[in-house]
Design an enzyme around this catalytic site. Structure first.
Site, PDB file in Angstrom:
ATOM      1  N   HIS A 251       0.559  -1.083  -0.276  1.00  0.00           N
ATOM      2  CA  HIS A 251      -0.263   0.116   0.128  1.00  0.00           C
ATOM      3  C   HIS A 251       0.711   1.321   0.284  1.00  0.00           C
ATOM      4  O   HIS A 251       1.918   1.273   0.858  1.00  0.00           O
ATOM      5  CB  HIS A 251      -1.260  -0.466   1.124  1.00  0.00           C
TER       6      HIS A 251
ATOM      7  N   ASP B  66      -0.518   4.837   1.246  1.00  0.00           N
ATOM      8  CA  ASP B  66      -0.612   5.342   1.697  1.00  0.00           C
ATOM      9  C   ASP B  66       0.367   4.574   3.523  1.00  0.00           C
ATOM     10  O   ASP B  66       1.141   3.958   3.542  1.00  0.00           O
ATOM     11  CB  ASP B  66      -2.843   5.624   2.586  1.00  0.00           C
TER      12      ASP B  66
ATOM     13  N   ASP C 115       6.686   1.636   6.406  1.00  0.00           N
ATOM     14  CA  ASP C 115       4.630   0.961   6.261  1.00  0.00           C
ATOM     15  C   ASP C 115       4.062   1.102   5.062  1.00  0.00           C
ATOM     16  O   ASP C 115       4.000   2.575   5.277  1.00  0.00           O
ATOM     17  CB  ASP C 115       4.370   0.952   8.189  1.00  0.00           C
TER      18      ASP C 115
ATOM     19  N   GLU D 246      -5.153   1.730   2.869  1.00  0.00           N
ATOM     20  CA  GLU D 246      -5.379   0.876   3.970  1.00  0.00           C
ATOM     21  C   GLU D 246      -4.731   1.126   5.154  1.00  0.00           C
ATOM     22  O   GLU D 246      -5.320   0.338   6.058  1.00  0.00           O
ATOM     23  CB  GLU D 246      -3.653  -0.086   3.743  1.00  0.00           C
ATOM     24  N   GLU D 247      -4.171   2.073   5.518  1.00  0.00           N
ATOM     25  CA  GLU D 247      -4.160   2.747   7.357  1.00  0.00           C
ATOM     26  C   GLU D 247      -5.384   3.108   7.805  1.00  0.00           C
ATOM     27  O   GLU D 247      -5.694   3.149   8.583  1.00  0.00           O
ATOM     28  CB  GLU D 247      -2.974   3.341   7.366  1.00  0.00           C
TER      29      GLU D 247
ATOM     30  N   ASP E  26       4.423  -6.203   3.764  1.00  0.00           N
ATOM     31  CA  ASP E  26       3.047  -5.189   4.605  1.00  0.00           C
ATOM     32  C   ASP E  26       4.194  -5.218   6.323  1.00  0.00           C
ATOM     33  O   ASP E  26       3.155  -5.102   6.767  1.00  0.00           O
ATOM     34  CB  ASP E  26       1.980  -5.016   4.438  1.00  0.00           C
TER      35      ASP E  26
ATOM     36  N   HIS F 123       3.920   3.227  12.000  1.00  0.00           N
ATOM     37  CA  HIS F 123       3.100   4.079  12.455  1.00  0.00           C
ATOM     38  C   HIS F 123       3.592   5.582  13.726  1.00  0.00           C
ATOM     39  O   HIS F 123       2.973   6.388  14.070  1.00  0.00           O
ATOM     40  CB  HIS F 123       2.069   3.867  13.233  1.00  0.00           C
TER      41      HIS F 123
HETATM   42 ZN    ZN Z   1       1.408  -1.685   6.262  1.00  0.00          ZN
END
Ligand code: ZN
Length: 417
Positions: free
Chosen positions: A86, A88, A148, A182-183, A205, A387
């Site tokens: 992903h 994002d 990520d 995705e997030e 991922d 994150h």
């Molecule tokens: Zn991810």
């Protein structure tokens, strides 16, 4: 010129692609197209076929099989393998103006230059040890890194370019898919799995090198609503029913040894996470999680018994419980064809790694795709601390992930014969 996985990561993380959970549009932020469109251009440049992007932002491409078609006598066709990541980044930390730094890691804690209070500590990052004498990528301490899942993008792009340049690696047809959002839990919302046309897919991922994921939680969400009765506090005696007090009794009875903050590994939990209320009405949102789907029924029973215990304490309050399915453990779907996990295990071993199955205490796009009929376990990327501002990526780990993806397509050919 052949670019490295590091070159690609450094280019992708500088593009702001943060998604937004409060947005009503799809993708949730238009800026994700900046990277999605760049990936389309790069896929064309490296010679991928059928490169496409749709209005929702899904990028797809093909690396055609280099095996004889139709398959030689007595040999079955090799399944089409998908690789997914992903674009994002998480709304939990800024993704604007990311300044990645490449460090020759020599050991010890790493103080980040943009904010010296942000430190990669050896005590909190056991993975740093394996990277002594190697390159790692960190932030400057003011944003997340976005490994990520831009590490996943870089790994898949590097794998694709290697396969397109090196005809010596035998492989079946490969489909590539890059998704937005995705997030914010919407990475597969408009993903057309028919168009993707893969028989099995792998999200790239994960994090720690060597770790593989074939299991996620099974998840339900529960809502407890308490209906009370409001009236001016001055004349409330024997009339007011304060739903807040009733809900407090409910929450106080939730098992403390069954919460996210007290559990790990395969342990289930009941997690009250959002509470809104006033005298008249209080609503509590709860996550129910267990690797064993039937265990979710036990968690629901627990909530029912709590309500049964609290109700007599507040006879005039009305307590309601509603439970909904969120997602299911991908294990069952993934294990339908044992080759799906055997191949990734073998591919990881051939890359000189000690493979390890790790259960994911959450859901993935792979769990949704598996439920939709496309089995989709997850491969490590070499990133860590997702994150947040201490996010970092191991260049060695990313290279091992590329190697694993290349081995994976090769092992699939062997296992299909
Ligand atoms: Zn991810």
């Amino acid at each position: 010129m052949k670019e490295t996985v590091l070159d690609r990561l450094l280019r992708y993380v500088k593009i702001d692609t943060q998604s937004d959970e409060n947005s009503q549009t799809y993708p949730s932020t238009a800026k994700q197209f900046d990277l999605l469109n760049l990936l389309v251009k790069e896929l064309k440049e490296i010679g991928a076929s059928d490169v496409s992007i749709d209005k929702n932002g899904y990028v797809m491409a093909t690396i055609p099989s280099n095996l004889p078609a139709p398959p030689e006598k007595g040999k079955s066709p090799v399944p089409t393998i998908g690789f997914i990541s992903h674009v994002d980044t998480s709304p939990s930390a800024s993704g604007t103006n990311v300044k990645p730094q490449v460090i020759e890691y020599k050991g010890g804690d790493v103080v980040l230059p943009g904010d010296p209070s942000i430190v990669l500590r050896v005590s909190e990052n056991p993975e740093l040890k394996r990277n002594i004498g190697k390159k790692i990528v960190t932030t400057d301490g003011t944003t997340l890194l976005g490994a990520d899942d831009k590490a996943g993008l870089a790994i898949i792009m590097t794998t694709a370019q290697t396969l397109l340049n090196d005809s010596k690696i035998p492989h079946g047809a490969i489909r590539i898919c890059f998704t937005p959002d995705e997030e914010v839990g919407a990475g597969t919302k408009y993903l057309d799995i028919k168009k993707l046309g893969a028989d099995v897919a792998y999200t790239v991922d994960g994090d720690t090198p060597g770790e593989l994921n074939k299991e996620t939680f099974s998840a339900n969400s529960a809502v407890i609503t308490v209906h009370g009765r409001n009236i001016h506090p001055g004349s409330a005696k024997n009339i007011m029913v304060n739903s807040l007090r009733c809900m407090a009794d409910v929450i106080a009875r939730m098992p403390k040894d069954m919460s996210p903050e007290t559990t790990e590994g395969y342990e289930p939990y009941i997690h009250p996470h959002t509470l809104k209320g006033e005298e008249e009405k209080t609503v509590l949102n709860i996550l129910l999680r267990d690797f064993d789907t039937s265990g979710l029924d036990l968690l629901e029973k627990k909530l029912k018994s709590i309500i049964a215990e609290v109700q007599p304490l507040h006879p005039r309050a009305r307590i309601e419980l509603e439970v909904k399915e969120t997602y299911r453990n991908m294990k069952e779907g993934v294990l339908k064809d044992p080759r799906i996990t055997e191949c990734m295990w073998e591919a990881t071993k051939r890359s000189g790694m000690e493979p390890k199955w790790v259960p994911i205490r959450g859901g993935t796009d792979g769990s949704k795709l598996t439920a939709m009929g496309l089995p989709c376990p997850n491969i490590f990327t070499g990133g860590q601390n997702y994150h947040g501002k201490t996010e970092w990526a191991s260049v060695w780990g990313m290279e091992k992930s590329v190697e694993t993806c290349l081995n994976l397509v090769r092992v699939w050919v062997e296992k299909s014969r």
